[in-house]
Design an enzyme around this catalytic site. Structure first.
Site, PDB file in Angstrom:
ATOM      1  N   ARG A 198       0.816  -1.214   0.000  1.00 24.49           N
ATOM      2  CA  ARG A 198       0.000   0.000   0.000  1.00 24.49           C
ATOM      3  C   ARG A 198       0.855   1.271   0.000  1.00 24.49           C
ATOM      4  NH1 ARG A 198      -2.280   0.611   5.052  1.00 24.49           N
ATOM      5  NH2 ARG A 198      -3.438  -1.322   4.836  1.00 24.49           N
ATOM      6  N   TYR A 218     -14.335  20.444 -11.319  1.00 21.78           N
ATOM      7  CA  TYR A 218     -14.858  19.146 -11.764  1.00 21.78           C
ATOM      8  C   TYR A 218     -16.007  18.744 -10.823  1.00 21.78           C
ATOM      9  CZ  TYR A 218     -14.356  14.051 -12.647  1.00 21.78           C
ATOM     10  OH  TYR A 218     -14.544  12.722 -12.953  1.00 21.78           O
ATOM     11  N   ASP A 272      -6.055  21.416  -9.973  1.00 23.96           N
ATOM     12  CA  ASP A 272      -6.358  20.237 -10.781  1.00 23.96           C
ATOM     13  C   ASP A 272      -5.792  20.566 -12.157  1.00 23.96           C
ATOM     14  OD1 ASP A 272      -7.484  18.399 -12.568  1.00 23.96           O
ATOM     15  OD2 ASP A 272      -9.313  18.180 -11.367  1.00 23.96           O
ATOM     16  N   LYS A 302      -6.519  10.361 -17.763  1.00 20.72           N
ATOM     17  CA  LYS A 302      -6.764  11.070 -19.018  1.00 20.72           C
ATOM     18  C   LYS A 302      -5.528  10.974 -19.916  1.00 20.72           C
ATOM     19  CE  LYS A 302     -10.681  11.852 -17.096  1.00 20.72           C
ATOM     20  NZ  LYS A 302     -11.045  12.987 -16.274  1.00 20.72           N
TER      21      LYS A 302
HETATM   22  C1  LIG Z   1     -11.672  12.930 -15.011  1.00 20.50           C
HETATM   23  C2  LIG Z   1     -11.260  14.075 -14.163  1.00 20.50           C
HETATM   24  C3  LIG Z   1     -10.971  13.880 -12.811  1.00 20.50           C
HETATM   25  C4  LIG Z   1     -11.160  12.551 -12.126  1.00 20.50           C
HETATM   26  O1  LIG Z   1     -10.323  11.559 -12.602  1.00 20.50           O
HETATM   27  P1  LIG Z   1     -10.740  10.008 -12.419  1.00 20.50           P
HETATM   28  O2  LIG Z   1      -9.472   9.305 -12.718  1.00 20.50           O
HETATM   29  O3  LIG Z   1     -11.845   9.760 -13.385  1.00 20.50           O
HETATM   30  O4  LIG Z   1     -11.159   9.839 -10.999  1.00 20.50           O
HETATM   31  C5  LIG Z   1     -10.541  14.963 -12.095  1.00 20.50           C
HETATM   32  N1  LIG Z   1     -10.408  16.172 -12.657  1.00 20.50           N
HETATM   33  C6  LIG Z   1     -10.670  16.393 -13.945  1.00 20.50           C
HETATM   34  C7  LIG Z   1     -10.491  17.760 -14.504  1.00 20.50           C
HETATM   35  C8  LIG Z   1     -11.116  15.355 -14.744  1.00 20.50           C
HETATM   36  O5  LIG Z   1     -11.433  15.593 -16.015  1.00 20.50           O
END
Ligand SMILES: *Cc1c(COP(=O)(O)O)cnc(C)c1O
Length: 389
Positions: free
Chosen positions: A54, A107, A179, A203
């Site tokens: 972990r 988000y 973010d 992403k």
């Molecule tokens: C998709 C996304 C997230 C979350 O990511 P996951 O891996 O799907 O949990 C956070 N911030 C933004 C801007 C996103 O597009």
């Protein structure tokens, strides 16, 4: 070394693994210790070296080293998803009685976490206008511990003045998070005053729509220890194969991103002139209200953009979307394939600012298909829109 070169080397140590170009995938929960004394010693510095699955394996450390390098930070913590990175980072710095300044264009699941989990824990969230800049001073309180940014904003793509916000936040004793998923390689957060940078690695870093992964890069050793401890306490550890896929995706990130951005710029330039379109939401486009800030702070774009149509019937818009050959209906983005989602109605939640589009809104991801094919797909879609569904 230039960035494109560094990204190929980041986190790779072939000399440690019999010369293998890529780090091996460690499938490990239990790590054996040679003696009680060694076990006790590792417990004194639980986050150094390999102790238990972990807390990380050499696969984890390779990914964390690579992401920290690409974002220009001190050290990173890998997480099981992008959302786990957001919640893990927030929980490292917020406790009952604290105040959080959250950008209104965050988000949606980030908002949900603030409104449900943080609220229940007695942490107060104030949403602020993404365009507030240094004006955020008026919202700072003595107990404001974190200022959270996301630039460009989710679904509506407002560009924030991060250096101005960071200066005020730091003067007030708060740390600044971003973010940075959209700006993955083109926004260098730590050069702009950010303390903690979050990636939904799901992403563009993974880049192939086949794994969930997140990361939190920290500016200093103190911040890193707090974040690592928070993530370990919640148990947000990513899977070994997912981390490997993240590392593999990373190597081609720079070339992929340039292609995504070139297609998005071409498509938005074409879309902007279409009679069906009211406005485009894509900061690299010169007509975008955030273009000047984007140009100042980013070194490139990506494939993700928004489109606001002129008023149109839902059935007509649905027929346009249903019939696309390349822009498939699906959540997420950053993979090799083109995607679209409708964002009108319930998707876009704003409480500190007004969002009043002229007509239905959409979010597109330009994938790696030939841009001629993508443009033709969009053009045929306008035929279905005109047909009324
Ligand atoms: C998709 C996304 C997230 C979350 O990511 P996951 O891996 O799907 O949990 C956070 N911030 C933004 C801007 C996103 O597009």
């Amino acid at each position: 070394m230039k960035k494109d070169t560094r990204i190929l080397h980041a986190g790779r140590h072939p000399e440690k693994f019999d010369g293998a170009v890529n780090p091996p995938v460690f499938h490990a929960s239990t790590i054996l210790h040679p003696s009680v004394a060694a076990m006790e010693k590792s417990g004194k510095t639980p986050f150094e070296g390999v102790r238990y699955g972990r807390f990380g394996t050499p696969t984890t450390f390779a990914l964390e080293e690579a992401v920290a390098e690409l974002e220009g930070g001190h050290r990173a913590v890998a997480t099981s998803s992008g959302l786990a990175a957001i919640t893990g980072a927030l929980m490292a710095f917020l406790k009952t009685g604290d105040h959080l300044l959250m950008v209104d264009t965050a988000y949606f699941p980030t908002r949900k976490f603030c409104d449900e989990v943080l609220k229940g824990l007695g942490v107060e969230t104030t949403y602020y206008d993404p365009l507030i800049g240094a004006g955020i001073k008026a919202l700072m309180r003595p107990n404001t511990k974190v200022v959270f940014t996301e630039s460009p904003g989710s679904l509506t793509f407002e560009v924030q003045d991060i250096p101005a916000i960071a200066e005020v936040a730091h003067a007030g004793g708060a740390i600044v998070m971003i973010d940075n998923t959209w700006g993955v390689l083109t926004f260098q957060p730590f050069a702009k005053g950010i303390d903690i940078s979050i990636q939904a690695a799901t992403k563009y870093i993974v880049g192939h729509a086949d794994a969930m992964l997140g990361s939190i890069t920290c500016a200093t050793p103190d911040l890193w220890l707090k974040v690592k401890s928070s993530v370990a306490t919640f148990g947000h550890s990513p899977g070994a194969e997912e981390m490997y896929l993240g590392l593999r995706g990373l190597r081609t990130l720079a070339v992929r991103l340039r292609q995504h951005a070139a297609s998005a710029l071409r498509l938005t330039t074409w879309l902007e002139k279409r009679p069906e379109v009211d406005r485009i939401l894509y900061p690299p486009l010169p007509s975008d209200p955030g273009h000047a800030l984007w140009k100042r702070d980013f070194s490139g774009g990506c494939g993700l953009f928004g489109v606001v149509l002129k008023p149109a019937a839902k059935a007509a818009v649905d027929a346009m979307l249903d019939g696309y050959e390349h822009f498939k209906l699906g959540f997420s983005w950053g993979g090799f394939e083109s995607l679209v989602i409708p964002t009108s109605g319930h998707s876009i939640i704003r409480t500190a600012t007004a969002w009043t589009p002229a007509g239905p809104s959409l979010r597109f991801h330009a994938g790696l298909e030939d841009a001629d094919d993508l443009q033709e797909d969009l053009e045929k879609g306008f035929g279905r829109l005109a047909g009324g569904g």
